[in-house]
Design a protein around this motif. Structure first.
Motif, mmCIF file in Angstrom:
data_model
loop_
_atom_site.group_PDB
_atom_site.id
_atom_site.type_symbol
_atom_site.label_atom_id
_atom_site.label_comp_id
_atom_site.label_asym_id
_atom_site.label_seq_id
_atom_site.Cartn_x
_atom_site.Cartn_y
_atom_site.Cartn_z
ATOM 1 N N ASN A 235 36.565 16.524 -0.819
ATOM 2 C CA ASN A 235 37.964 16.416 -0.417
ATOM 3 C C ASN A 235 38.544 15.056 -0.781
ATOM 4 O O ASN A 235 39.705 14.959 -1.188
ATOM 5 C CB ASN A 235 38.116 16.660 1.090
ATOM 6 N N ALA A 236 37.749 14.001 -0.651
ATOM 7 C CA ALA A 236 38.216 12.658 -1.012
ATOM 8 C C ALA A 236 38.580 12.583 -2.486
ATOM 9 O O ALA A 236 39.547 11.910 -2.862
ATOM 10 C CB ALA A 236 37.149 11.620 -0.668
ATOM 11 N N TYR B 195 39.832 14.977 -4.329
ATOM 12 C CA TYR B 195 41.153 15.593 -4.463
ATOM 13 C C TYR B 195 42.237 14.662 -3.939
ATOM 14 O O TYR B 195 43.293 14.493 -4.563
ATOM 15 C CB TYR B 195 41.225 16.919 -3.696
ATOM 16 N N ASN B 196 41.985 14.068 -2.780
ATOM 17 C CA ASN B 196 42.979 13.172 -2.189
ATOM 18 C C ASN B 196 43.280 11.990 -3.095
ATOM 19 O O ASN B 196 44.435 11.579 -3.236
ATOM 20 C CB ASN B 196 42.518 12.690 -0.817
ATOM 21 N N ASP B 197 42.255 11.431 -3.736
ATOM 22 C CA ASP B 197 42.473 10.315 -4.660
ATOM 23 C C ASP B 197 43.338 10.755 -5.836
ATOM 24 O O ASP B 197 44.220 10.012 -6.280
ATOM 25 C CB ASP B 197 41.146 9.755 -5.158
ATOM 26 N N GLU C 293 46.937 11.064 -4.636
ATOM 27 C CA GLU C 293 47.536 9.747 -4.436
ATOM 28 C C GLU C 293 47.987 9.123 -5.752
ATOM 29 O O GLU C 293 48.981 8.402 -5.795
ATOM 30 C CB GLU C 293 46.558 8.821 -3.723
#
Length: 107
Positions: free
Chosen positions: A75-76, A78-80, A83
């Motif tokens: 998930n991190a 994807y979040n990066d 952003e």
């Protein structure tokens, strides 16, 4: 509408070029979180595509040595990507997906 294609990448050299070129003319940018442990030439291929065609941004970091079972790290990644995106919408287009028909909603 500006669309950013995002996704995690590990050893996708066989297909990612086809995936990118299938939507290249329709999206704002491609942002991939790439595992530095890709061993099949994925990173070199993406760097070449970025240099030749633009629109491709690579986030290469050991934290992207993800295991899909490690949901937090996955998930991190994807979040990066989200952003870093500049588009109005983020589209997860897996590296082995190829779009064969595009219906432009603005037509």
């Amino acid at each position: 509408m500006r669309i950013s294609v995002i996704g995690p990448v590990l050893n996708e050299a066989a297909f990612i070029g086809f995936s990118i070129m299938s939507v290249h003319d329709h999206v704002e940018e491609f942002i991939y979180s790439v595992s530095p442990k890709s061993s099949d030439g994925t990173i070199n291929l993406l760097e070449h595509i970025a240099k030749k065609y633009g629109k491709v941004k690579l986030l290469i970091d050991d934290k992207y040595d993800f295991n899909p079972m490690d949901q937090k790290a996955y998930n991190a990644s994807y979040n990066d990507c989200i952003e870093e995106s500049k588009g109005d919408a983020a589209w997860f287009l897996h590296a082995d997906m190829v779009v064969t028909k595009w219906n432009d909603p603005t037509d």
